[in-house]
Design an enzyme around this catalytic site. Structure first.
Site, mmCIF file in Angstrom:
data_model
loop_
_atom_site.group_PDB
_atom_site.id
_atom_site.type_symbol
_atom_site.label_atom_id
_atom_site.label_comp_id
_atom_site.label_asym_id
_atom_site.label_seq_id
_atom_site.Cartn_x
_atom_site.Cartn_y
_atom_site.Cartn_z
ATOM 1 N N ASN A 209 0.842 -1.207 0.000
ATOM 2 C CA ASN A 209 0.000 0.000 0.000
ATOM 3 C C ASN A 209 0.872 1.250 0.000
ATOM 4 O O ASN A 209 2.096 1.161 0.035
ATOM 5 C CB ASN A 209 -0.971 -0.033 1.185
ATOM 6 C CG ASN A 209 -0.225 -0.081 2.495
ATOM 7 O OD1 ASN A 209 0.510 0.840 2.836
ATOM 8 N ND2 ASN A 209 -0.376 -1.180 3.229
ATOM 9 N N ASP A 277 -4.359 -6.306 5.330
ATOM 10 C CA ASP A 277 -5.348 -7.130 6.023
ATOM 11 C C ASP A 277 -5.311 -8.581 5.548
ATOM 12 O O ASP A 277 -5.641 -9.486 6.294
ATOM 13 C CB ASP A 277 -6.748 -6.559 5.798
ATOM 14 C CG ASP A 277 -6.935 -5.254 6.555
ATOM 15 O OD1 ASP A 277 -6.506 -5.191 7.721
ATOM 16 O OD2 ASP A 277 -7.474 -4.290 5.967
ATOM 17 N N PRO A 304 -2.848 -11.773 10.718
ATOM 18 C CA PRO A 304 -3.143 -11.513 12.125
ATOM 19 C C PRO A 304 -3.338 -10.022 12.340
ATOM 20 O O PRO A 304 -2.645 -9.203 11.722
ATOM 21 C CB PRO A 304 -1.890 -12.012 12.861
ATOM 22 C CG PRO A 304 -0.829 -12.124 11.828
ATOM 23 C CD PRO A 304 -1.508 -12.314 10.510
ATOM 24 N N ILE A 306 -2.482 -7.300 14.491
ATOM 25 C CA ILE A 306 -1.446 -7.136 15.526
ATOM 26 C C ILE A 306 -1.964 -6.254 16.659
ATOM 27 O O ILE A 306 -1.790 -6.556 17.843
ATOM 28 C CB ILE A 306 -0.156 -6.534 14.915
ATOM 29 C CG1 ILE A 306 0.214 -7.295 13.635
ATOM 30 C CG2 ILE A 306 0.986 -6.585 15.912
ATOM 31 C CD1 ILE A 306 1.280 -6.636 12.793
ATOM 32 N N LYS A 339 -13.788 0.632 15.805
ATOM 33 C CA LYS A 339 -12.471 -0.020 15.807
ATOM 34 C C LYS A 339 -11.907 -0.110 17.227
ATOM 35 O O LYS A 339 -11.315 -1.113 17.619
ATOM 36 C CB LYS A 339 -11.531 0.777 14.904
ATOM 37 C CG LYS A 339 -10.550 -0.070 14.142
ATOM 38 C CD LYS A 339 -9.938 0.680 12.987
ATOM 39 C CE LYS A 339 -10.740 0.480 11.709
ATOM 40 N NZ LYS A 339 -10.129 1.105 10.551
HETATM 41 N N1 CTP Z 1 -3.502 -3.104 12.359
HETATM 42 C C1 CTP Z 1 -2.686 -4.122 12.827
HETATM 43 N N2 CTP Z 1 -2.695 -5.327 12.199
HETATM 44 C C2 CTP Z 1 -3.490 -5.559 11.133
HETATM 45 C C3 CTP Z 1 -4.326 -4.519 10.651
HETATM 46 C C4 CTP Z 1 -4.305 -3.303 11.281
HETATM 47 O O1 CTP Z 1 -1.946 -3.914 13.785
HETATM 48 N N3 CTP Z 1 -3.482 -6.731 10.559
HETATM 49 C C5 CTP Z 1 -3.522 -1.833 13.072
HETATM 50 C C6 CTP Z 1 -2.987 -0.652 12.314
HETATM 51 O O2 CTP Z 1 -1.616 -0.477 12.563
HETATM 52 C C7 CTP Z 1 -3.822 0.493 12.877
HETATM 53 C C8 CTP Z 1 -5.135 -0.143 13.185
HETATM 54 O O3 CTP Z 1 -4.877 -1.532 13.295
HETATM 55 O O4 CTP Z 1 -3.294 0.955 14.096
HETATM 56 C C9 CTP Z 1 -6.253 0.103 12.211
HETATM 57 O O5 CTP Z 1 -5.939 -0.349 10.970
HETATM 58 P P1 CTP Z 1 -6.964 -0.180 9.737
HETATM 59 O O6 CTP Z 1 -6.284 -0.724 8.537
HETATM 60 O O7 CTP Z 1 -7.496 1.197 9.691
HETATM 61 O O8 CTP Z 1 -8.165 -1.076 10.206
HETATM 62 P P2 CTP Z 1 -8.579 -2.496 9.795
HETATM 63 O O9 CTP Z 1 -8.356 -3.379 10.957
HETATM 64 O O10 CTP Z 1 -7.920 -2.873 8.539
HETATM 65 O O11 CTP Z 1 -10.136 -2.329 9.597
HETATM 66 P P3 CTP Z 1 -10.925 -1.893 8.265
HETATM 67 O O12 CTP Z 1 -10.465 -2.823 7.191
HETATM 68 O O13 CTP Z 1 -12.326 -2.049 8.664
HETATM 69 O O14 CTP Z 1 -10.578 -0.472 7.985
#
Ligand code: CTP
Length: 401
Positions: A209, A277, A304, A306, A339
């Protein structure tokens, strides 16, 4: 911020960025600092002693052998009377002199004769910065305790593009202020994730990304400035990791997860990484080839989470403060609140990353700090300023030991 009563010895070495040092003097003095300029012979090719002394309101020291009147201000006294020595611009040459302990002119002699903290703002052509000799000198200087601001990436006066552009005067000023500022996070260990992750499709292709890693680097630098030991877990980012952080480079979300878990326990953790994701369920072991028939179909599996994993650890392993970032393109606050609940973290810094916001890859951001109790909208500001606000908040929340 005030630098009232602080005495800065500013060494201006020979580089095109020397003109920015004039503005730096102005900004340091505006905060109350006294600035004594020292101009190297090469520096005098770029700025005049007269402009430096006019801005500093003081005499400029320019050569060791000009100091005929040792009684007035010998070089040892000159460096020791300062609270901080700032070398800006720090050229490849002066960095080499500093790393070697050479004392061949006034500036290098001052630097060798002092036990005053030294901060440098490197400025040079990208090839010179990337050269193994300069990188070796940088590592030596960091190991010697020299503080480093920048360099930044961008268009350079020499027409090339890359890393080596001197930090802006405002950034150097912020670093000077942070140096003299309080250290409420001294003795604390804080983990920061940053940058994108890369999920392999095959050995040569990946899914990733646009995250530049700028916000994560800024958060890590701000926490470091408040005295924390920063464990910086970063995917392949554009922005270099901050000096002084303990850097752990990773590629995939799974690598990042494993590295984060291995670093626990910590006092606090901030998750700025834009973690993928999903990953390809079974990445090909060999490069995928065009068959001329069907198009490849990628099957995904979830990575996962995190942030959620760390937030939901048992109390004894869980950091006392867990901060997530939410990158959203619509319904920012609602999504951030959801979230926060879903992941179980303490705070979410909600960020608008819709294309019109310019946050991804841009230098500014506007954070909405979402906690279980409230939502606070911070000003539209640089990622560095937002990071300093967040670090100060975290220090206050962690309180005294
Ligand atoms: N994050 C993480 N591990 C993942 C995905 C996200 O640690 N596998 C953390 C990111 O570092 C951030 C927060 O979760 O602090 C939110 O990430 P975001 O991408 O906005 O959310 P998602 O969990 O992907 O939810 P959505 O797809 O609904 O936006």
């Amino acid at each position: 911020m005030t630098l009232s009563g602080k005495h800065i010895l500013l060494i201006v070495a020979g580089g095109i960025a020397a003109y920015k040092s004039l503005d730096l003097i102005r900004q340091l003095r505006a905060q109350g600092a006294d600035v004594t300029p020292v101009l190297t012979r090469a520096g005098a090719q770029f700025v005049t002693p007269l402009s430096l002394s006019a801005l500093a309101g003081r005499k400029v020291y320019s050569d060791l052998f000009d100091l005929t009147d040792e009684a007035e201000m010998g070089h040892i006294q000159l460096s020791r009377s300062a609270d901080l020595i700032v070398v800006a611009p720090a050229t490849a040459n002066i960095m080499a002199q500093m790393a070697q302990g050479a004392a061949s002119d006034l500036a290098s002699t001052l630097l060798l004769a002092t036990d005053t903290p030294v901060m440098m703002a490197p400025a040079m052509n990208v090839r010179m910065w990337d050269h193994p000799a300069t990188q070796r000198n940088l590592q030596q200087l960091l190991a010697d305790g020299v503080l480093c601001v920048g360099p930044n990436s961008g268009d350079m006066a020499c027409g090339e593009y890359g890393s080596g552009r001197m930090a802006e005067p405002a950034e150097i000023l912020a670093a000077v202020a942070a140096h003299f500022g309080p250290k409420p996070l001294l003795g604390r260990r804080v983990l920061v994730t940053s940058g994108p992750t890369r999920e392999a499709i095959d050995p040569v292709r990946y899914i990733s990304n646009h995250s530049s890693g700028a916000q994560g680097a800024a958060v890590a630098a701000a926490l470091r400035d408040l005295g924390a030991v920063v464990e910086f877990v970063t995917g392949p980012a554009d922005v270099p990791p901050p000096h002084g952080a303990v850097v752990h480079k990773v590629q995939s979300a799974q690598d990042m997860h494993d590295q984060v878990m291995a670093l626990l326990p910590v006092d606090a953790a901030v998750f700025t990484a834009a973690v993928a994701d999903w990953r390809v369920k079974s990445a090909a072991a060999q490069k995928m080839k065009k068959t001329g028939k069907e198009l490849p179909v990628l099957e995904f599996t979830e990575n996962p989470d995190i942030l959620a994993a760390v937030s939901q650890l048992p109390v004894r392993q869980r950091p006392r403060l867990v901060v997530g970032f939410a990158a959203e393109t619509e319904n920012l606050i609602d999504h951030a609140r959801a979230k926060l609940r879903k992941k179980g973290c303490d705070w979410i810094c909600a960020n608008d990353v819709s294309p019109q916001s310019g946050t991804f890859g841009g230098s500014d951001s506007q954070i909405h700090l979402v906690t279980a109790q409230e939502v606070e909208t911070w000003p539209h500001q640089s990622k560095q300023a937002a990071a300093r606000m967040l670090a100060a908040r975290m220090a206050a929340a962690l309180g005294d030991r």
